[in-house]
Scaffold this motif. Structure first.
Motif, mmCIF file in Angstrom:
data_model
loop_
_atom_site.group_PDB
_atom_site.id
_atom_site.type_symbol
_atom_site.label_atom_id
_atom_site.label_comp_id
_atom_site.label_asym_id
_atom_site.label_seq_id
_atom_site.Cartn_x
_atom_site.Cartn_y
_atom_site.Cartn_z
ATOM 1 N N PHE A 99 0.824 -1.213 0.000
ATOM 2 C CA PHE A 99 0.000 0.000 0.000
ATOM 3 C C PHE A 99 0.860 1.266 0.000
ATOM 4 N N HIS A 100 1.817 1.336 0.934
ATOM 5 C CA HIS A 100 2.590 2.578 1.092
ATOM 6 C C HIS A 100 3.734 2.695 0.094
ATOM 7 N N THR A 101 4.549 1.628 -0.021
ATOM 8 C CA THR A 101 5.751 1.744 -0.846
ATOM 9 C C THR A 101 5.427 1.612 -2.329
ATOM 10 N N VAL A 102 4.642 0.599 -2.673
ATOM 11 C CA VAL A 102 4.336 0.421 -4.097
ATOM 12 C C VAL A 102 3.272 1.431 -4.540
ATOM 13 N N GLY A 103 2.190 1.515 -3.795
ATOM 14 C CA GLY A 103 1.067 2.346 -4.240
ATOM 15 C C GLY A 103 1.100 3.771 -3.705
ATOM 16 N N GLU A 104 2.065 4.046 -2.864
ATOM 17 C CA GLU A 104 2.209 5.390 -2.281
ATOM 18 C C GLU A 104 0.892 5.910 -1.704
ATOM 19 N N GLY A 105 0.121 4.978 -1.139
ATOM 20 C CA GLY A 105 -1.111 5.364 -0.450
ATOM 21 C C GLY A 105 -2.240 5.793 -1.369
ATOM 22 N N ARG A 106 -1.997 5.687 -2.677
ATOM 23 C CA ARG A 106 -2.952 6.199 -3.660
ATOM 24 C C ARG A 106 -3.936 5.119 -4.125
ATOM 25 N N CYS A 107 -3.483 3.871 -4.055
ATOM 26 C CA CYS A 107 -4.253 2.777 -4.660
ATOM 27 C C CYS A 107 -4.886 1.909 -3.582
ATOM 28 N N PRO A 108 -6.162 1.601 -3.706
ATOM 29 C CA PRO A 108 -6.733 0.636 -2.775
ATOM 30 C C PRO A 108 -6.069 -0.730 -2.984
ATOM 31 N N ILE A 109 -5.955 -1.499 -1.899
ATOM 32 C CA ILE A 109 -5.442 -2.872 -2.004
ATOM 33 C C ILE A 109 -6.659 -3.790 -2.002
ATOM 34 N N ILE A 110 -6.808 -4.541 -3.087
ATOM 35 C CA ILE A 110 -7.971 -5.400 -3.226
ATOM 36 C C ILE A 110 -7.532 -6.848 -2.985
ATOM 37 N N ASP A 111 -7.786 -7.320 -1.772
ATOM 38 C CA ASP A 111 -7.376 -8.663 -1.365
ATOM 39 C C ASP A 111 -8.518 -9.622 -1.689
ATOM 40 N N THR A 112 -8.305 -10.461 -2.690
ATOM 41 C CA THR A 112 -9.404 -11.288 -3.186
ATOM 42 C C THR A 112 -9.290 -12.716 -2.676
ATOM 43 N N TRP A 113 -10.233 -13.138 -1.873
ATOM 44 C CA TRP A 113 -10.254 -14.543 -1.448
ATOM 45 C C TRP A 113 -11.139 -15.335 -2.403
ATOM 46 N N TRP A 114 -10.562 -16.392 -2.939
ATOM 47 C CA TRP A 114 -11.347 -17.307 -3.756
ATOM 48 C C TRP A 114 -10.555 -18.577 -3.987
#
Ligand code: ATP
Ligand code: MG
Length: 648
Positions: free
Chosen positions: A399-414
């Motif tokens: 979230f912080h380093t890659v997305g710089e807080g800009r991108c939601p993290i979508i954790d998909t369980w399936w």
């Protein structure tokens, strides 16, 4: 553990397709008016004959699952033909080769042509509707073309990951009685070649001994490397396509005709031949791909999985193409030529939506922030993850380093069995908690039960079941419907048992705690392995860990932790003591590891999942029968662990 919470990043929230109130409205409708909701969703695909039925299913024995059953379609019309008019020149597949700079674009029109020609080659070799065709391919566009070509003529594809051994490949060829094998001369990954044709030849020999003869091997030329040739059996794709037409009318398929077989990754035992059908699967793939990734027309979407896994099927090929998206196919690995590669590719192709696995995130996190910060990543607007519970430490880094807080993290369980995403923080609709799967997808009705099947309410922890069917649900284990019923519907009759455990918090959010087999019972307290691993992972010296239970005289089960340390860490007894103390503070004394073993590697499946059943045996000093290890990425890890256990 405190559950941190992050709001939807504001720039994202202002343009997201779904708003927080949409989730409630759509979810409500999806469970109170399931017929109406899924009738509407059915319109996402192109039907030759529209279905009048929606869902016909029963989870009671005899288990029967049908969706849109009298509908007629060919999935390739939804993925290709219908886009030609409006998106003919749009890039369908954006291929990024192993070597930087080697990339190639295929428009929808070009892809359509290639699929039709490939389909005609299959027909010329005698393939017809219902035949099983095995694919053993590198991550090149021809893999997607081959899958779609099978679908075009109504053949059932079974994709076997290109990293599997000849034995594993042969086992899968035999299981589904497949007489056509599609492969390449060699694959290329991380600067090294993979001898696909050599392995495929060996697999054909093994399969023949088991009574299944592969009479056509269709070979794609990838490297031009030397290969041996059986003129009766082997056909070069580039030669065969030269003499066939570019027209191939799509085979009309009933919605419930099989589309593909896919063997699960084998984390818990013998892989199962999961069977998916045409109609419901495609509806589910298209619907979930659209909602999960907040898809927009000009997105460049990249799922870094391999087509050998269900993630590659649903979220590289079928979902994105049904939605007319541009889908990136990456041949290489995250660390070649260096640990910047993922982010470099994002910059080069202006990727907006990126989807990967926790194992890749942890591997890159080990290398520090430098390789990430060398790149811009300004095109990214959403980051997804799948495959295992993501530990909060890795989540935060993503979230912080890659997305710089800009991108939601979508954790998909399936699961392979579910066809598409089931529990997921749909973008734009919910705040996020690192490590939480959050809420069910539309139409998905999860429940938590205790060992006796009693439904648990409120904030609690239990076994995760699904009470109702959804269109993307697997229909059977290929050739073994009894195993299907036994595996998924016998534990809690009337419900689908996922095999996973989960916790539901005060906000109603679901947290997957790992496989139920992996739950540890310490002095009567049940604990998910994911929880203990997350606690260990939040210590700065820990790169990765795997936790299992082992027989303990007093507690019933003790906690055994395998720990891989970060580069340069001294592996001392003092550090072990510190880690125990760390877990005590993070979770509580009950979760303190009883034994810690430092290990430079963990046994993982080829899809990057930790195989805890092997670790359980080693922890229990039981080395005799480790079970099926054919899906392990690096079997030598096991010997090192046994040595470590015996000397520990
Ligand atoms: P097998 O069924 O042969 O043991 P497998 O379960 O590893 O293999 P898959 O279908 O590829 O095969 O994986 C699905 C499983 O992966 C889920 O049941 C769950 O345990 C885990 N999983 C996948 N995504 C997530 C996620 N986002 N969070 C937590 N766990 C996940
Ligand atoms: Mg499974």
């Amino acid at each position: 553990m405190t559950d941190r919470q992050y709001p939807i990043p504001s720039d994202f929230a202002s343009v997201s397709n779904l708003k927080p109130s949409d989730y409630r409205t759509l979810y409500e409708r999806s469970v109170t008016d399931r017929e109406g909701f899924f009738r509407d969703q059915g319109a996402r695909v192109h039907w030759m004959t529209a279905p009048s039925h929606v869902g016909d299913w029963s989870f009671e024995s005899p288990v029967k699952i049908e969706w849109y059953k009298d509908g007629v379609l060919n999935v390739t019309e939804s993925c290709l033909d219908r886009h030609l008019e409006t998106r003919g020149d749009k890039v369908a597949i954006l291929f990024e080769g192993d070597e930087p700079g080697n990339s190639r674009k295929l428009t929808y029109r070009e892809l359509h042509g290639e699929v039709c020609r490939f389909a005609n080659v299959l027909k010329a070799r005698g393939a017809t509707k219902g035949d099983r065709i095995t694919l053993y391919m590198p991550m090149i566009p021809e893999a997607a073309v081959a899958m779609l070509a099978c679908a075009r003529i109504g053949a059932v594809h079974s994709v076997v990951f290109g990293g599997f051994s000849p034995e594993a490949l042969a086992g899968r060829i035999v299981d589904c009685d497949s007489h056509i094998l599609i492969t390449a001369d060699e694959g290329v990954r991380g600067g090294r070649t993979v001898p696909l044709k050599v392995n495929a030849d060996a697999a054909c020999q093994i399969a023949a001994k088991a009574g299944v003869s592969v009479d056509t091997q269709l070979v794609v030329r990838r490297t031009g490397g030397d290969v041996s040739w059986d003129a009766d059996r082997d056909v070069w794709l580039h030669e065969a396509v030269a003499s066939v037409s570019g027209d191939c009318s799509p085979e009309p398929m009933s919605a419930e005709d099989p589309l593909f077989i896919l063997y699960t990754s084998g984390s818990t035992g013998q892989p199962k031949g999961v069977l998916h059908t045409c109609g419901g699967y495609l509806v589910w793939a298209a619907m979930t791909h659209d909602y999960v990734f907040d898809l927009k027309e000009d997105d460049v979407y990249w799922c870094s999985a391999d087509v050998g896994w269900v993630t590659g099927h649903t979220y590289i090929v079928y979902g994105p193409l049904a939605n007319g998206a541009t889908t990136v196919m990456f041949e290489g690995i995250p660390t070649y030529p260096d640990a910047s590669r993922f982010w470099q590719v994002c910059d080069d192709h202006q990727v907006t939506l990126f989807y990967t696995a926790p194992t890749a995130i942890r591997a890159l996190m080990r290398e520090g922030d430098g390789p990430v910060q060398k790149t811009s990543r300004s095109s990214l607007r959403l980051l997804g993850t799948v495959g295992e519970p993501i530990n909060p430490e890795a989540w935060e880094w993503y979230f912080h380093t890659v997305g710089e807080g800009r991108c939601p993290i979508i954790d998909t369980w399936w699961q392979t069995e579910t066809g598409g995403a089931m529990i997921v923080p749909l973008p734009g609709t919910t705040p996020m908690k690192p490590g939480a799967g959050t809420f069910p997808m539309f139409g998905v009705e999860p429940a938590l039960v205790d060992a006796d099947g009693n439904t648990l309410s409120g904030a609690t922890e239990g076994n995760l079941i699904l009470k109702t069917s959804w269109p993307g649900q697997m229909r059977t284990v290929y050739g073994d419907h009894e195993r299907f019923e036994q595996t998924y519907f016998s534990t809690y009759p009337g419900s689908y048992f996922t095999g996973d455990g989960a916790r539901r918090d005060e906000d109603g959010m679901y947290w997957i705690t790992g496989r139920v087999d992996d739950v540890i019972n310490v002095s009567g307290h049940r604990m998910g392995t994911a929880e203990v691993e997350s606690a260990l992972g939040s210590h700065p010296s820990v790169a990765e860990s795997a936790v299992v239970g082992y027989p303990h005289n007093i507690k019933g089960q003790g906690i055994y932790a395998y720990v891989t340390t970060t580069a340069g860490t001294e592996e001392t007894d003092a550090l072990k003591a510190e880690l125990v103390k760390h877990v005590r503070t993070e979770i509580g004394p009950i979760a303190s590891p009883d034994l810690i073993q430092f290990s430079s590697g963990l046994p993982k499946t080829r899809s990057g999942k930790i195989m805890r059943r092997i670790l359980r045996k080693i922890a229990a000093n039981d080395y005799g029968n480790l079970g099926d290890t054919s899906t392990l990425a690096d079997p030598s890890v096991v010997d090192a662990l046994i040595d470590g256990r015996m000397s520990g």
